[in-house]
Design an enzyme around this catalytic site. Structure first.
Site, PDB file in Angstrom:
ATOM      1  N   LYS A 202       0.856  -1.189   0.000  1.00 22.43           N
ATOM      2  CA  LYS A 202       0.000   0.000   0.000  1.00 22.43           C
ATOM      3  C   LYS A 202       0.890   1.236   0.000  1.00 22.43           C
ATOM      4  O   LYS A 202       1.706   1.431   0.908  1.00 22.43           O
ATOM      5  CB  LYS A 202      -0.899  -0.013   1.235  1.00 22.43           C
ATOM      6  CG  LYS A 202      -1.757   1.238   1.346  1.00 22.43           C
ATOM      7  CD  LYS A 202      -2.784   1.137   2.448  1.00 22.43           C
ATOM      8  CE  LYS A 202      -3.572   2.434   2.567  1.00 22.43           C
ATOM      9  NZ  LYS A 202      -4.588   2.360   3.629  1.00 22.43           N
ATOM     10  N   LYS A 256      -2.181  -1.445  -3.884  1.00 23.51           N
ATOM     11  CA  LYS A 256      -3.056  -0.272  -3.774  1.00 23.51           C
ATOM     12  C   LYS A 256      -2.249   1.002  -3.818  1.00 23.51           C
ATOM     13  O   LYS A 256      -1.237   1.062  -3.116  1.00 23.51           O
ATOM     14  CB  LYS A 256      -3.796  -0.369  -2.437  1.00 23.51           C
ATOM     15  CG  LYS A 256      -4.719   0.767  -2.126  1.00 23.51           C
ATOM     16  CD  LYS A 256      -5.295   0.596  -0.764  1.00 23.51           C
ATOM     17  CE  LYS A 256      -6.121   1.830  -0.448  1.00 23.51           C
ATOM     18  NZ  LYS A 256      -6.534   1.856   0.920  1.00 23.51           N
TER      19      LYS A 256
END
Ligand code: PBG
Length: 333
Positions: A202, A256
């Site tokens: 992330k 992400k």
């Protein structure tokens, strides 16, 4: 892998693109309703169940609205929904106790959906930001986001969500050691079948801006998340994070944001061969919707193209705010 092509005109690659039927036969990747996870925003704050201004078409849902959305998703064949709470500033504290309260909005919604729509998989978010007075995913002491104490809080949050009936836990906090701690606590508490979809790679991204409006964290956040989320310049580090989270007990991993990080999706899938997901985040949705609303991009075409890209990059599925819309199109064939 790469056969030597006989030269033109023996080889004419346009032959296989001539008709829709031939193009269908030669298509390498497909998008299915079964590849979708639908993120929804939930709230118990009176009057907050309205459209998110920076995410046109995305409306926060009350408990009843969330149950209806789960039923709609199940009807459309979407296998999972993911819950994100919008919280009242009044419940946000430095210690974030509300995050593991069995009666917080997320846990109440999980129980309500499980009672009414038992077959849909419910995914959650594990991070302290919706309940943190300073908007961070971890506890803050003297300006530092502390790791190990945060992990203890995240474990409590995970257990509370598992008790409520969550099927997939989504730790999105990027603390070190959280997957192992959660996995051990789940085993000890008899929740050995609860799955973990780790937000393993992330990035500290500007594409989360509209999400922070949606969950009411933009006002609260002091500073940035660069001491725990990844540097957008890195790629090898993503593989170390994925390897680490798998070793600690993650069942699935996520990259992400999505579209700006398709290279990472491909590396992760090729390196590990595990269930790999991407999150087409709020900023990607906002960007596409802004152009769509202006008439600059074709809604249906750009939505489908943006999602098939994840399958081509090796993802098994994608979290997308477009899920119900795209499911309707895919179901119509
Ligand atoms: C919070 C969290 C974020 C998102 C999912 N979980 C925001 C952040 O890290 O600041 C972003 C999702 C999106 O932008 O759609 N832990």
């Amino acid at each position: 892998m790469h056969p030597i092509l006989p030269p033109f005109p023996t080889t004419r690659l346009r032959r296989m693109r001539r008709t829709p039927a031939l193009r269908d036969l030669a298509q390498e990747n497909r998008l299915s309703v079964k590849d979708l996870i639908w993120p929804i925003f939930i709230t118990d704050v009176p009057g907050a169940d309205v459209e998110v201004s920076s995410m046109p078409g995305v409306v926060r849902k009350t408990l009843t609205g969330a149950v209806r959305a789960a039923a709609e998703a199940a009807e459309l064949g979407i296998p999972a929904i993911c819950l994100f709470p919008y919280t009242d500033p009044a419940v946000k504290t430095e210690a974030c106790e509300m995050a593991w309260d069995p009666e917080n909005i997320t846990n109440r919604v999980i129980r309500a959906i499980k009672a009414e729509v038992p077959d849909i998989a419910i995914m959650t978010d594990i991070a302290l930001d919706p309940y943190n007075a300073n908007g961070h995913d971890g506890l803050v002491r003297d300006g530092i986001i502390v790791n190990d104490e945060t992990v203890e809080c995240l474990v409590r949050m995970a257990i509370a969500q598992a008790e409520a009936g969550a099927d997939i836990l989504g730790p999105s906090d990027m603390m070190d050691g959280r997957i192992g701690a959660m996995r051990a606590a789940l085993e000890a508490a008899g929740h050995q079948d609860v799955t973990i979809l780790s937000y393993a790679a992330k990035y500290a991204s500007a594409f989360y801006g509209p999400f922070r409006d949606a969950v009411g964290a933009s006002g609260a956040l002091k500073g940035d998340k660069k001491t725990y989320q990844m540097n957008p310049g890195n790629s090898d580090e993503a593989l170390r994070l994925v390897a680490r989270d798998l070793a600690e007990g993650a069942d699935m991993v996520m990259v992400k944001p999505g579209m700006p990080y398709l290279d990472i999706c491909r590396r992760v899938k090729d390196s590990f061969g595990v269930p790999t997901f991407a999150y087409q985040v709020s900023g990607e949705y906002a960007m596409l919707m802004a152009a769509i609303r202006n008439g600059w991009l074709d809604h249906e075409k750009v939505m489908l193209e943006s999602l098939i890209a994840f399958r081509r990059a090796g993802c098994d599925g994608v979290l997308t705010y477009f899920a119900p819309e795209v499911a309707k199109i895919l179901n119509e064939g």
